[in-house]
Design an enzyme around this catalytic site. Structure first.
Site, PDB file in Angstrom:
ATOM      1  CD  GLU A  32       8.934   7.216  -2.921  1.00 18.60           C
ATOM      2  OE1 GLU A  32       9.902   7.655  -2.280  1.00 18.60           O
ATOM      3  OE2 GLU A  32       7.846   7.800  -3.014  1.00 18.60           O
ATOM      4  CE  LYS A 166       5.890  12.997   1.512  1.00 20.84           C
ATOM      5  NZ  LYS A 166       5.905  12.875   0.038  1.00 20.84           N
TER       6      LYS A 166
END
Length: 312
Positions: A32, A166
């Protein structure tokens, strides 16, 4: 009025290196670009981008960093394009939902997990390395805030090597949602789901693998069985010596959550606020743990891509 579909070649452009690798069936790893444009300060962001591509190459695969430039999804970036993503001011952050608008309006942006997963799969790339996934946010029952990553992974046949989700998120709820959506999770040499900055979130996972060959074997079994085009998550924890100190993590995160509530920060603004607070509150240690995780994920992804390409 009947509309005609625009040729895919006009909206998605592999680099010459990636195109050749796709034609030859060579191993490829998607990367990414948001970590370059939005996740790191200059000039370190460009240095890390080059480093991650080098790690993938050392593992025997071709790196394909993905971004949208002038409305065209670039699958693999050359030196000048990497420099543009690292240095261009105002570069957008593009999720999957943003891709049609970016293509139609000629916009440029870095791709998130959802957009990168989609574009990689459309290009014919099966393996993707990233840091941590998005997921279900804390307080979801009130805010209904959930990352688009989960929906995309529930309908995209791609293998994502990550260090969990996360740690600012509701990890148990995220794992439950992934189970409901039929997304397979395999711990890479671990029985516990990684905690992004931390080696472990404390949450168990059902399947453990020891090698890249085993991951490639699961991918082949997915294809042989058929069924929904769901993803495979290979959960690869940050090494213990490189994790963020757990007590420091918990203390700073508690402060970040309290401050976000006090300032009524919600929606799309909450994730960058909390991550930024953690970087400042840990004197950059959270960022270093994140980078350690991404490096390890790029290496494992390269190994899986090599095994997948060999057809072992």
């Amino acid at each position: 009025m009947r509309t005609t579909r625009q040729p895919l070649s006009g909206m998605l452009r592999p680099s010459s290196e990636v195109a050749e690798a796709l034609e030859q069936g060579a191993p490829i790893v998607a990367l990414e670009s948001t970590i370059i444009s939005h996740g790191l300060p200059q000039p370190r962001n460009l240095e890390v981008a080059v480093e991650l591509e080098g790690i993938v190459r050392e593992a025997g695969a071709v790196p394909a960093t993905i971004a949208v430039l002038d409305g065209v999804a670039r699958i693999g970036l050359d030196k000048s394009e990497l420099e543009r993503v690292a240095g261009e001011r105002g570069l957008r952050k593009l999720g999957f939902r943003d891709l049609p608008a970016a293509a139609a309006l000629g916009a440029s942006g870095a791709t998130t997990v959802s957009a990168t997963s989609f574009l990689a799969a459309r290009a014919g790339i099966r393996i993707f390395a990233t840091g941590g996934l998005g997921g279900v946010h804390r307080g979801w029952t009130e805010s209904q805030d959930e990352s688009a990553d989960l929906d995309m992974l529930s309908r995209t046949r791609i293998t994502v090597v990550c260090a969990g989700v996360k740690s600012i998120l509701d990890v148990p709820a995220t794992l439950q949602r992934l189970e409901t959506r039929g997304v397979t999770i395999a711990g890479f040499r671990t029985d516990e789901f990684p905690g992004f900055y931390l080696h472990s979130s404390g949450e168990p996972i059902d399947w453990r693998i020891e090698t890249a060959d085993e991951a490639a074997g699961i991918m082949r079994a997915q294809d042989a069985l058929g069924g929904p085009e769901t993803a495979l998550i290979v959960a690869n924890p940050v090494p213990l010596p490189e994790q963020l100190d757990p007590e420091l993590h918990d203390r700073v995160l508690a402060g970040a959550l309290a401050e976000a509530e006090r300032r009524r920060i919600t929606g799309q603004a909450i994730t960058p606020f909390l991550l930024g607070y953690l970087v400042r509150g840990t004197d950059g240690a959270s960022l270093e743990a994140n980078l350690a995780a991404v490096r390890g994920n790029a290496r494992v992804a390269g190994q899986i891509a090599a095994s997948w390409s060999r057809g072992d």
